[in-house]
Design an enzyme around this catalytic site. Sequence first.
Site, PDB file in Angstrom:
ATOM      1  N   GLY A  18     110.839  69.510 122.175  1.00  0.00           N
ATOM      2  CA  GLY A  18     111.113  68.044 121.992  1.00  0.00           C
ATOM      3  C   GLY A  18     112.273  67.786 122.146  1.00  0.00           C
ATOM      4  N   GLU A  70     113.039  74.343 122.466  1.00  0.00           N
ATOM      5  CA  GLU A  70     112.877  73.751 123.987  1.00  0.00           C
ATOM      6  C   GLU A  70     113.093  72.372 124.054  1.00  0.00           C
ATOM      7  OE1 GLU A  70     112.340  75.599 127.013  1.00  0.00           O
ATOM      8  OE2 GLU A  70     112.094  77.477 125.878  1.00  0.00           O
ATOM      9  N   CYS A 114     111.239  67.404 131.421  1.00  0.00           N
ATOM     10  CA  CYS A 114     112.654  68.126 130.625  1.00  0.00           C
ATOM     11  C   CYS A 114     113.705  68.355 131.612  1.00  0.00           C
ATOM     12  CB  CYS A 114     112.382  69.145 129.788  1.00  0.00           C
ATOM     13  SG  CYS A 114     111.272  70.430 130.465  1.00  0.00           S
TER      14      CYS A 114
HETATM   15  P1  NAD Z   1     110.508  64.367 119.836  1.00  0.00           P
HETATM   16  O1  NAD Z   1     111.541  65.220 119.353  1.00  0.00           O
HETATM   17  O2  NAD Z   1     110.398  62.871 119.468  1.00  0.00           O
HETATM   18  O3  NAD Z   1     108.972  64.751 119.335  1.00  0.00           O
HETATM   19  C1  NAD Z   1     108.479  65.890 119.606  1.00  0.00           C
HETATM   20  C2  NAD Z   1     107.571  66.341 118.579  1.00  0.00           C
HETATM   21  O4  NAD Z   1     108.455  66.727 117.375  1.00  0.00           O
HETATM   22  C3  NAD Z   1     106.233  65.416 118.102  1.00  0.00           C
HETATM   23  O5  NAD Z   1     105.300  66.261 117.817  1.00  0.00           O
HETATM   24  C4  NAD Z   1     106.997  64.884 117.106  1.00  0.00           C
HETATM   25  O6  NAD Z   1     106.065  64.373 116.324  1.00  0.00           O
HETATM   26  C5  NAD Z   1     107.584  65.997 116.154  1.00  0.00           C
HETATM   27  N1  NAD Z   1     108.663  65.799 115.285  1.00  0.00           N
HETATM   28  C6  NAD Z   1     109.611  64.519 115.128  1.00  0.00           C
HETATM   29  N2  NAD Z   1     110.346  64.576 114.301  1.00  0.00           N
HETATM   30  C7  NAD Z   1     110.132  65.865 113.627  1.00  0.00           C
HETATM   31  C8  NAD Z   1     110.578  66.501 112.647  1.00  0.00           C
HETATM   32  N3  NAD Z   1     111.797  65.992 111.956  1.00  0.00           N
HETATM   33  N4  NAD Z   1     110.300  67.831 112.289  1.00  0.00           N
HETATM   34  C9  NAD Z   1     109.299  68.276 113.063  1.00  0.00           C
HETATM   35  N5  NAD Z   1     108.905  67.836 114.155  1.00  0.00           N
HETATM   36  C10 NAD Z   1     109.111  66.420 114.357  1.00  0.00           C
HETATM   37  O7  NAD Z   1     110.272  64.346 121.421  1.00  0.00           O
HETATM   38  P2  NAD Z   1     109.396  63.427 122.384  1.00  0.00           P
HETATM   39  O8  NAD Z   1     109.940  62.115 122.684  1.00  0.00           O
HETATM   40  O9  NAD Z   1     107.972  63.552 122.007  1.00  0.00           O
HETATM   41  O10 NAD Z   1     109.525  64.329 123.815  1.00  0.00           O
HETATM   42  C11 NAD Z   1     110.629  64.091 124.799  1.00  0.00           C
HETATM   43  C12 NAD Z   1     111.774  65.237 124.335  1.00  0.00           C
HETATM   44  O11 NAD Z   1     111.132  66.600 124.692  1.00  0.00           O
HETATM   45  C13 NAD Z   1     112.860  64.922 125.613  1.00  0.00           C
HETATM   46  O12 NAD Z   1     114.051  65.246 124.847  1.00  0.00           O
HETATM   47  C14 NAD Z   1     112.380  66.241 126.566  1.00  0.00           C
HETATM   48  O13 NAD Z   1     113.496  66.564 127.426  1.00  0.00           O
HETATM   49  C15 NAD Z   1     111.859  67.244 125.618  1.00  0.00           C
HETATM   50  N6  NAD Z   1     111.289  68.383 126.260  1.00  0.00           N
HETATM   51  C16 NAD Z   1     111.616  69.458 126.570  1.00  0.00           C
HETATM   52  C17 NAD Z   1     111.035  70.420 127.255  1.00  0.00           C
HETATM   53  C18 NAD Z   1     111.425  71.765 127.319  1.00  0.00           C
HETATM   54  O14 NAD Z   1     110.771  72.775 127.712  1.00  0.00           O
HETATM   55  N7  NAD Z   1     112.857  72.146 127.352  1.00  0.00           N
HETATM   56  C19 NAD Z   1     109.740  70.031 127.658  1.00  0.00           C
HETATM   57  C20 NAD Z   1     109.211  68.760 127.347  1.00  0.00           C
HETATM   58  C21 NAD Z   1     110.030  67.924 126.866  1.00  0.00           C
END
Ligand code: NAD
Length: 474
Positions: free
Chosen positions: A222, A244, A278
């Site tokens: 995320g 990641e 990502c």
């Molecule tokens: P996000 O961080 O908002 O959410 C990701 C997940 O984390 C969700 O399930 C969310 O509910 C949960 N979450 C949110 N706050 C949390 C906390 N405090 N504790 C635990 N869990 C929590 O990200 P998003 O908007 O869903 O996704 C987009 C991001 O993900 C972009 O930055 C993208 O680059 C990244 N991403 C990275 C990869 C990789 O492999 N590096 C792959 C896909 C997406």
Amino acid sequence: MKTLQNLIGGVWDDSLGDALLDVVNPATEDVIARAPGGSKADVDRAVAAAVRAQPAWAALPVAQRVARISAWADVIAEHADELAALECREMGKPIGIGRAFIDGAVAGLKASAAQALSYGFEEDLAQHDGGATTILRHPLGATAVITPWNFPVPLVLGALGPLLAAGNTVVVKPSERSPLSTVRLFELLNLPPGVVNLILGDARAGAPLAEHEQIQLVHFTGSVDAGRKVAAATGRLLHRAVLELGGKDPVVVDAGVDPKATAAAVAFGAFINTGQICTSMERVYVHQDIAGEFVEALVEAAGTFTMGDGRDEGVMMGPLVDEGQREIVRRHVADAVERGATIRAGGVEPDGKGFFYPATVLTGVDESMLVMTEETFGPLAPVVVVSSFEEGLERASGSRFGLAATVYTDDPAHVAAAAQIPAGVVWVNQWQGGGPERLYEPAGDSGMGATGAAAAYDAATRPASLHIAARPAS
Ligand code: NAD
């Protein structure tokens, strides 16, 4: 409208929390489902189920665990079209693209689980003192997988193979923005009850899961901000985290490559999935010798990325996931234009429903602009003209992120230099290559913890040494 449920210990059940969230189709803006907002009480129940199920799962012979996971993968493969259609409805990805990634993820689940068959769960070492040491790699126990919305099915499957095959049980928390496909994935689950549990919600479920003292490892994909919170929680508990996170991936285009063909490849890397990958190409550095032709071709290629509801044949780009994501894209474009950039393609949103934004090419860009420093996660290709390949590499390397980088060049010396870009993966003359055996760790703010090959098993297990010597004799 039906409210989605959690899967805990093999039973589908209502959330114990009161909050409800709308799941919105970003192409139509229709509410298509209601999901729980999540609660600590749900987390506690799911973790308890995972803890209860773990000893029996770990006691199965490795080959049986692998066979069970593989059998689930076969069922998922039979439903790949249905899962791709759900991803399309909940987050806008064109069905053909979703299907291709789900097929890859199912093959990856099988391959990564099968790696358990050759992994050294037990290794004997001869010791210089005459004793014998056996290294045993124990499962960690109950673990968590937290995923974002952009690849709901592939990212869950990508994390589960090694965790499960190593004998751990898992609580999965998908993104609140795209829970439908994950729910369906777990309706197809045929593993013993409690081995994989599903809880829905936003940070109200994610945070208590990450900081649960019985969760031994959090595999988190995320944003950087949420990743830092997860790392802080697991750090306090001295538990493991594999993170990641986001990126601002560069692409460097050398003199001497075919400008048109390379522009088409860069357009694909920047615009596919509406830039919501990502490893999307988010910064383009092109050598001045071919910059003119390259930019013309990139502008032309951008025009071929037709927008629409991803269920329609021929649509290249679906909408952005929601209005918040579109607002980030707007903000980055407005900031760039304000500071002197030129919009060469796109930049004008279509009328009507849906969070659409067109494939957009910006020139006259400099490194101070948001579009070059912050992750956009949208269909933008900001182009900087550089006077040499070395300058391109230097700029490419100057980001706080370090997920992946791509280089197009014919020069072997330039390939060797590109290998030094601080990123988990450097692709040369291709974007997104490599299979599940690919080994990397993101650099900088893009995360921590190695992914792929045996590293995932190392992360999923705790090594312990059993040292046996001759008993004391009088
Ligand atoms: P996000 O961080 O908002 O959410 C990701 C997940 O984390 C969700 O399930 C969310 O509910 C949960 N979450 C949110 N706050 C949390 C906390 N405090 N504790 C635990 N869990 C929590 O990200 P998003 O908007 O869903 O996704 C987009 C991001 O993900 C972009 O930055 C993208 O680059 C990244 N991403 C990275 C990869 C990789 O492999 N590096 C792959 C896909 C997406």
